[in-house]
Design an enzyme around this catalytic site. Structure first.
Site, short mmCIF file in Angstrom:
data_model
loop_
_atom_site.label_atom_id
_atom_site.label_comp_id
_atom_site.label_asym_id
_atom_site.label_seq_id
_atom_site.Cartn_x
_atom_site.Cartn_y
_atom_site.Cartn_z
N PRO A 1 0.84 -1.22 0.00
CA PRO A 1 0.00 0.00 0.00
C PRO A 1 0.87 1.27 0.00
O PRO A 1 1.83 1.36 0.77
CB PRO A 1 -0.80 -0.11 1.30
CG PRO A 1 -0.69 -1.53 1.74
CD PRO A 1 0.54 -2.11 1.13
N GLY B 1 2.61 3.32 5.49
CA GLY B 1 3.51 2.98 6.59
C GLY B 1 4.14 1.61 6.42
O GLY B 1 4.71 1.06 7.37
N GLY C 1 6.47 0.86 4.01
CA GLY C 1 7.79 0.93 3.34
C GLY C 1 7.73 0.91 1.83
O GLY C 1 8.72 0.54 1.19
N SER C 2 6.60 1.33 1.23
CA SER C 2 6.50 1.20 -0.23
C SER C 2 7.60 2.01 -0.94
O SER C 2 8.19 1.53 -1.90
CB SER C 2 5.11 1.58 -0.74
OG SER C 2 4.89 2.95 -0.59
N SER C 3 7.91 3.21 -0.45
CA SER C 3 8.90 4.02 -1.16
C SER C 3 10.29 3.37 -1.09
O SER C 3 10.99 3.27 -2.09
CB SER C 3 8.93 5.46 -0.62
OG SER C 3 9.25 5.47 0.75
N ALA C 4 10.68 2.91 0.10
CA ALA C 4 12.00 2.27 0.23
C ALA C 4 12.05 0.98 -0.59
O ALA C 4 13.07 0.67 -1.23
CB ALA C 4 12.32 1.99 1.69
N ALA C 5 10.94 0.23 -0.60
CA ALA C 5 10.93 -1.03 -1.34
C ALA C 5 11.08 -0.78 -2.85
O ALA C 5 11.81 -1.51 -3.54
CB ALA C 5 9.65 -1.81 -1.05
N ASP D 1 13.43 2.03 7.46
CA ASP D 1 12.76 1.36 6.34
C ASP D 1 13.78 0.75 5.38
O ASP D 1 13.69 -0.43 5.03
CB ASP D 1 11.87 2.35 5.56
CG ASP D 1 10.62 2.72 6.33
OD1 ASP D 1 10.58 2.50 7.56
OD2 ASP D 1 9.67 3.23 5.71
C1 MEV Z 1 8.22 5.37 8.92
O1 MEV Z 1 8.11 4.03 8.48
C2 MEV Z 1 8.55 5.42 10.37
C3 MEV Z 1 8.81 6.81 10.97
O2 MEV Z 1 9.41 6.56 12.25
C4 MEV Z 1 9.70 7.67 10.12
C5 MEV Z 1 11.13 7.18 10.05
O3 MEV Z 1 11.54 6.34 10.86
O4 MEV Z 1 11.86 7.68 9.18
C6 MEV Z 1 7.50 7.54 11.21
#
Ligand code: MEV
Length: 318
Positions: free
Chosen positions: A101, A105, A107-111, A152
């Site tokens: 998704p 939250g 991790g789509s951008s890092a993945a 991430d």
């Molecule tokens: C994002 O997956 C988690 C946060 O703690 C941001 C980060 O660690 O960079 C909100």
């Protein structure tokens, strides 16, 4: 040249989001059933440097040369060229897809960055180590949200459960007892850079109050570590609820998240909390193994747009 493809998994934070940006430890696991995929298709008839990028899910179909330098996908591609010492890349099409998704939250951008970095460095015959991939993906994460903690890119590049602390060597979590987790997607999204920026503003306005929140969350992550290794459900459940309470005080929860969290607890979850940047995105519940299906059904009934289950097992996540 053959078509080369590479994948990268999603991730979920169990404890410590936001506080991890301020140097506190956090714990995250990969979610292998969700993945980003990058496919490199050589175009032997094209001119060198003629590179097409296609990511239908974000309506992107463009030439690399037309994308701004700070476009995250273009940045990942150019970093891969640099890492592989490629000055004049051959013509190719890069196709990107993902089941993770977006802005949820997970991790789509890092993945996506990691899948691109892996696929291209493999395509050029210069594969990189997980640490190298993680470091490059971090620079792309900086474009996405300015001050990423680095959790991430690390958990996704290493594909192992991690205890992560900024500027410290990464620690892997090797569990003895499996634990069952149910993840519910609110279907609402707030980009991580927005919630991270809001937390920073509150922190600057009220440093004492927010430093205390961060320290308390750091303590929760430290206590959770042995609990996760031993599968200590009562301890972990309590810590999740405490972590959620602090995230609510920090202003990153939302009514929809709290509705799903409550539904999971009523269906037998030993603890539940939001996961990631918050204000939408995903929540996670810890399930006694016999209750996982019931919690999943309760989350769907309560309006979750998608529900995933994952088991943290000996030294890995399945
Ligand atoms: C994002 O997956 C988690 C946060 O703690 C941001 C980060 O660690 O960079 C909100």
């Amino acid at each position: 040249m053959p078509v080369i493809f590479a994948n990268a998994p999603g991730k979920i934070i169990l404890f410590g989001e936001h506080a991890v940006v301020y140097g506190q430890p956090a714990i995250a696991i990969p979610v292998n059933q969700l993945k980003a995929t990058a496919r490199v298709m050589p175009n032997p008839l094209g001119q060198p440097g003629d590179i097409r990028i296609q990511a239908p899910q974000i309506q992107l179909d463009a030439s690399l040369a037309d994308l701004p330098v700070d476009h995250p996908i273009a940045a990942a591609v150019r970093l891969a060229f640099q890492a592989a010492s490629i000055n004049q890349p051959p013509a190719f099409t890069l196709q990107i897809s993902s089941t993770i998704p977006i802005s949820g939250g997970m991790g789509s951008s890092a993945a996506v960055s990691i899948a691109i970095l892996r696929a291209l460095t493999n395509f050029f015959g210069k594969p990189l180590t997980a640490d190298q991939i993680s470091a490059l993906a971090y620079t792309v994460e900086e474009i996405h949200h300015g001050t990423p903690s680095g959790i991430d890119n690390n958990v996704i590049a290493h594909q192992k459960p991690v205890v992560y602390r900024r500027d410290q060597p990464i620690e892997f979590l090797s569990v003895k007892q499996p634990t069952h987790w149910v993840i519910g997607d609110t279907g609402e999204t707030t980009p991580t850079h927005e919630t991270v920026a809001d937390v920073r503003q509150h922190f600057q306005a009220n440093p004492k109050r927010f430093s205390t929140f961060f320290e308390q969350i750091g303590d929760i992550s430290r206590q959770a570590q042995p609990g996760l290794i031993d599968g200590d459900l009562p301890l972990l459940g309590r810590l999740m609820d405490q972590n959620q309470c602090l995230l609510e005080k920090m202003g990153v929860s939302s009514p929809t998240l709290e509705h799903l969290i409550q539904a999971a607890r009523m269906a037998g979850a030993v603890g539940a909390k939001l996961s990631g940047g918050g204000r939408g995105g995903n929540m996670i519940a810890l399930a006694p193994s016999e209750n996982a299906a019931e919690i999943k059904a309760a989350l769907i009934d309560a309006g979750a747009k998608q529900v995933f289950t994952t088991i943290l097992t000996k030294g890995r996540e399945s």
